[in-house]
Design a protein around this motif. Structure first.
Motif, PDB file in Angstrom:
ATOM      1  N   ALA A  36       0.816  -1.220   0.000  1.00 55.36           N
ATOM      2  CA  ALA A  36       0.000   0.000   0.000  1.00 55.36           C
ATOM      3  C   ALA A  36       0.846   1.264   0.000  1.00 55.36           C
ATOM      4  O   ALA A  36       0.612   2.192  -0.782  1.00 55.36           O
ATOM      5  N   ARG A  37       1.848   1.328   0.878  1.00 52.39           N
ATOM      6  CA  ARG A  37       2.669   2.535   0.991  1.00 52.39           C
ATOM      7  C   ARG A  37       3.363   2.852  -0.333  1.00 52.39           C
ATOM      8  O   ARG A  37       3.382   4.014  -0.789  1.00 52.39           O
ATOM      9  N   GLU A  38       3.922   1.826  -0.976  1.00 48.18           N
ATOM     10  CA  GLU A  38       4.660   2.034  -2.227  1.00 48.18           C
ATOM     11  C   GLU A  38       3.715   2.435  -3.366  1.00 48.18           C
ATOM     12  O   GLU A  38       4.037   3.310  -4.178  1.00 48.18           O
ATOM     13  N   ILE A  39       2.540   1.805  -3.429  1.00 53.31           N
ATOM     14  CA  ILE A  39       1.590   2.131  -4.492  1.00 53.31           C
ATOM     15  C   ILE A  39       1.093   3.556  -4.341  1.00 53.31           C
ATOM     16  O   ILE A  39       1.007   4.316  -5.327  1.00 53.31           O
ATOM     17  N   LEU A  40       0.768   3.953  -3.120  1.00 52.39           N
ATOM     18  CA  LEU A  40       0.287   5.317  -2.898  1.00 52.39           C
ATOM     19  C   LEU A  40       1.372   6.342  -3.223  1.00 52.39           C
ATOM     20  O   LEU A  40       1.078   7.409  -3.769  1.00 52.39           O
ATOM     21  N   ALA A  41       2.633   6.008  -2.918  1.00 51.61           N
ATOM     22  CA  ALA A  41       3.730   6.923  -3.241  1.00 51.61           C
ATOM     23  C   ALA A  41       3.890   7.076  -4.751  1.00 51.61           C
ATOM     24  O   ALA A  41       4.077   8.192  -5.261  1.00 51.61           O
ATOM     25  N   LEU A  42       3.802   5.967  -5.480  1.00 51.85           N
ATOM     26  CA  LEU A  42       3.912   6.030  -6.937  1.00 51.85           C
ATOM     27  C   LEU A  42       2.734   6.767  -7.557  1.00 51.85           C
ATOM     28  O   LEU A  42       2.898   7.545  -8.496  1.00 51.85           O
ATOM     29  N   PHE A 118       9.780  -8.492  -8.191  1.00 51.76           N
ATOM     30  CA  PHE A 118       9.477  -7.276  -8.943  1.00 51.76           C
ATOM     31  C   PHE A 118      10.069  -6.026  -8.309  1.00 51.76           C
ATOM     32  O   PHE A 118      10.299  -5.034  -8.989  1.00 51.76           O
ATOM     33  N   PHE A 119      10.379  -6.029  -7.022  1.00 51.64           N
ATOM     34  CA  PHE A 119      11.126  -4.902  -6.466  1.00 51.64           C
ATOM     35  C   PHE A 119      12.570  -4.922  -6.977  1.00 51.64           C
ATOM     36  O   PHE A 119      13.124  -3.884  -7.323  1.00 51.64           O
ATOM     37  N   TYR A 175      18.399  -7.058   2.396  1.00 51.99           N
ATOM     38  CA  TYR A 175      17.335  -6.066   2.529  1.00 51.99           C
ATOM     39  C   TYR A 175      17.186  -5.350   1.197  1.00 51.99           C
ATOM     40  O   TYR A 175      18.063  -4.604   0.772  1.00 51.99           O
ATOM     41  N   LEU A 176      16.077  -5.607   0.504  1.00 51.08           N
ATOM     42  CA  LEU A 176      15.747  -4.923  -0.746  1.00 51.08           C
ATOM     43  C   LEU A 176      15.024  -3.633  -0.375  1.00 51.08           C
ATOM     44  O   LEU A 176      13.835  -3.632  -0.062  1.00 51.08           O
ATOM     45  N   ALA A 177      15.754  -2.532  -0.381  1.00 55.79           N
ATOM     46  CA  ALA A 177      15.245  -1.275   0.163  1.00 55.79           C
ATOM     47  C   ALA A 177      14.517  -0.461  -0.896  1.00 55.79           C
ATOM     48  O   ALA A 177      15.073  -0.159  -1.951  1.00 55.79           O
ATOM     49  N   GLN A 178      13.277  -0.095  -0.589  1.00 57.03           N
ATOM     50  CA  GLN A 178      12.532   0.783  -1.483  1.00 57.03           C
ATOM     51  C   GLN A 178      12.862   2.251  -1.238  1.00 57.03           C
ATOM     52  O   GLN A 178      12.651   3.099  -2.101  1.00 57.03           O
ATOM     53  N   THR A 179      13.331   2.555  -0.027  1.00 54.12           N
ATOM     54  CA  THR A 179      13.631   3.934   0.348  1.00 54.12           C
ATOM     55  C   THR A 179      14.994   3.992   1.020  1.00 54.12           C
ATOM     56  O   THR A 179      15.498   2.999   1.534  1.00 54.12           O
ATOM     57  N   THR A 204      16.682  -0.894  -4.233  1.00 56.86           N
ATOM     58  CA  THR A 204      15.973  -1.245  -5.461  1.00 56.86           C
ATOM     59  C   THR A 204      14.996  -0.167  -5.909  1.00 56.86           C
ATOM     60  O   THR A 204      14.567  -0.171  -7.062  1.00 56.86           O
ATOM     61  N   GLY A 205      14.619   0.742  -5.003  1.00 58.32           N
ATOM     62  CA  GLY A 205      13.500   1.614  -5.316  1.00 58.32           C
ATOM     63  C   GLY A 205      12.253   0.762  -5.506  1.00 58.32           C
ATOM     64  O   GLY A 205      12.085  -0.268  -4.853  1.00 58.32           O
ATOM     65  N   TYR A 206      11.423   1.144  -6.460  1.00 55.61           N
ATOM     66  CA  TYR A 206      10.170   0.416  -6.682  1.00 55.61           C
ATOM     67  C   TYR A 206      10.286  -0.651  -7.762  1.00 55.61           C
ATOM     68  O   TYR A 206       9.322  -1.364  -8.033  1.00 55.61           O
ATOM     69  N   GLY A 207      11.467  -0.769  -8.372  1.00 52.99           N
ATOM     70  CA  GLY A 207      11.701  -1.833  -9.334  1.00 52.99           C
ATOM     71  C   GLY A 207      10.665  -1.867 -10.436  1.00 52.99           C
ATOM     72  O   GLY A 207      10.271  -0.839 -10.989  1.00 52.99           O
ATOM     73  N   ASP A 208      10.198  -3.072 -10.755  1.00 48.37           N
ATOM     74  CA  ASP A 208       9.216  -3.268 -11.825  1.00 48.37           C
ATOM     75  C   ASP A 208       7.812  -2.853 -11.425  1.00 48.37           C
ATOM     76  O   ASP A 208       6.914  -2.842 -12.273  1.00 48.37           O
ATOM     77  N   LEU A 209       7.592  -2.545 -10.143  1.00 50.31           N
ATOM     78  CA  LEU A 209       6.250  -2.149  -9.713  1.00 50.31           C
ATOM     79  C   LEU A 209       5.803  -0.879 -10.432  1.00 50.31           C
ATOM     80  O   LEU A 209       4.647  -0.773 -10.840  1.00 50.31           O
ATOM     81  N   ALA A 210       6.712   0.067 -10.603  1.00 54.46           N
ATOM     82  CA  ALA A 210       6.356   1.319 -11.282  1.00 54.46           C
ATOM     83  C   ALA A 210       5.894   1.053 -12.711  1.00 54.46           C
ATOM     84  O   ALA A 210       4.895   1.614 -13.173  1.00 54.46           O
ATOM     85  N   GLY A 211       6.618   0.180 -13.412  1.00 54.75           N
ATOM     86  CA  GLY A 211       6.229  -0.141 -14.787  1.00 54.75           C
ATOM     87  C   GLY A 211       4.890  -0.853 -14.862  1.00 54.75           C
ATOM     88  O   GLY A 211       4.086  -0.605 -15.755  1.00 54.75           O
ATOM     89  N   ALA A 212       4.656  -1.753 -13.895  1.00 53.60           N
ATOM     90  CA  ALA A 212       3.385  -2.476 -13.877  1.00 53.60           C
ATOM     91  C   ALA A 212       2.215  -1.525 -13.661  1.00 53.60           C
ATOM     92  O   ALA A 212       1.174  -1.626 -14.321  1.00 53.60           O
ATOM     93  N   LEU A 213       2.377  -0.560 -12.748  1.00 53.64           N
ATOM     94  CA  LEU A 213       1.306   0.402 -12.503  1.00 53.64           C
ATOM     95  C   LEU A 213       1.145   1.351 -13.690  1.00 53.64           C
ATOM     96  O   LEU A 213       0.022   1.788 -13.996  1.00 53.64           O
TER      97      LEU A 213
END
Length: 216
Positions: A36-42, A118-119, A175-179, A204-213
């Motif tokens: 949720a946190r990552e999706i809302l940020a994107l 995907f991250f 630790y795959l860090a998004q932030t 990693t940031g948001y990785g492939d999640l950004a592309g998927a969204l």
């Protein structure tokens, strides 16, 4: 015979957390609460105001066989209100059952085996598989919820002696860090120490999640 899925949070509960879908939007994201946190940020960063979000409980990952039914329930609950629904789950331990259910329902989902992939980037994760098969992964969410999703469910709070048996074939925690958050880095290092594993951090940031969204 299909099991009854875990109860979904109602719209009032979701609204209190800023996750309830708004009427009139075209696309609905049905996501794992761990994202949720990552999706809302994107969504905020990219101005994707046409994307609405509803989340299923993150603890469904403790019972992956329940995820397909829970996703189907959410799709059926919201389908009439949206032109398109996109499922923000990877396979997540369902053994292909979630992909099959999404195909039955006529909705798309994120490609890949799990959120670690995907991250990290699905292609990169697959390329590292041979050298990281002994790695235990955490994401930002799992670092924050380490006790709730790792330590207590594995019974290590009650039987710490089980640690060496559970993790005998692991040699490191990655630790795959998004932030870039020093407090999360410290928590991840503590988690590695508690598990008796060598610590690595990979941003990693948001990785492939950004592309998927973005496709949605």
């Amino acid at each position: 015979m299909r099991k009854t899925p875990a109860p979904l949070p109602d719209d009032d509960t979701l609204a209190r957390h800023g996750l309830a879908p708004r009427g009139g939007a075209r696309v609905l994201l049905i996501a794992c609460g761990a994202l949720a946190r990552e999706i809302l940020a994107l969504r905020s960063a990219n101005g994707w105001d046409h994307l609405d979000l509803t989340c299923l409980p993150a603890n469904l990952h403790l019972w992956p066989d329940r995820i397909p039914d829970a996703v189907a329930w959410a799709v059926q609950r919201h389908r009439a209100d949206y032109d398109r629904i996109f499922v923000v789950y990877a396979d997540c331990g369902t053994g292909g059952l979630l992909q099959a259910r999404c195909a039955e329902l006529g909705v798309e989902m994120v490609a890949g085996p799990h959120c670690y992939a995907f991250f990290d980037g699905t292609a990169q994760f697959a390329a590292r598989a041979e050298t990281e098969f002994s790695a235990f992964y955490l994401t930002d969410f799992l670092v924050r919820q380490f006790d709730a999703f790792v330590w207590r469910p594995m019974g290590l709070d009650r039987h710490p002696e089980l640690r060496d048996s559970y993790f005998a074939h692991y040699d490191r925690l990655i630790y795959l860090a998004q932030t870039d958050a020093p407090d999360l880095d410290a928590l991840a290092q503590d988690a590695a120490a508690r598990l008796g594993l060598r610590y690595e951090r990979r941003f990693t940031g948001y990785g492939d999640l950004a592309g998927a969204l973005a496709q949605a």
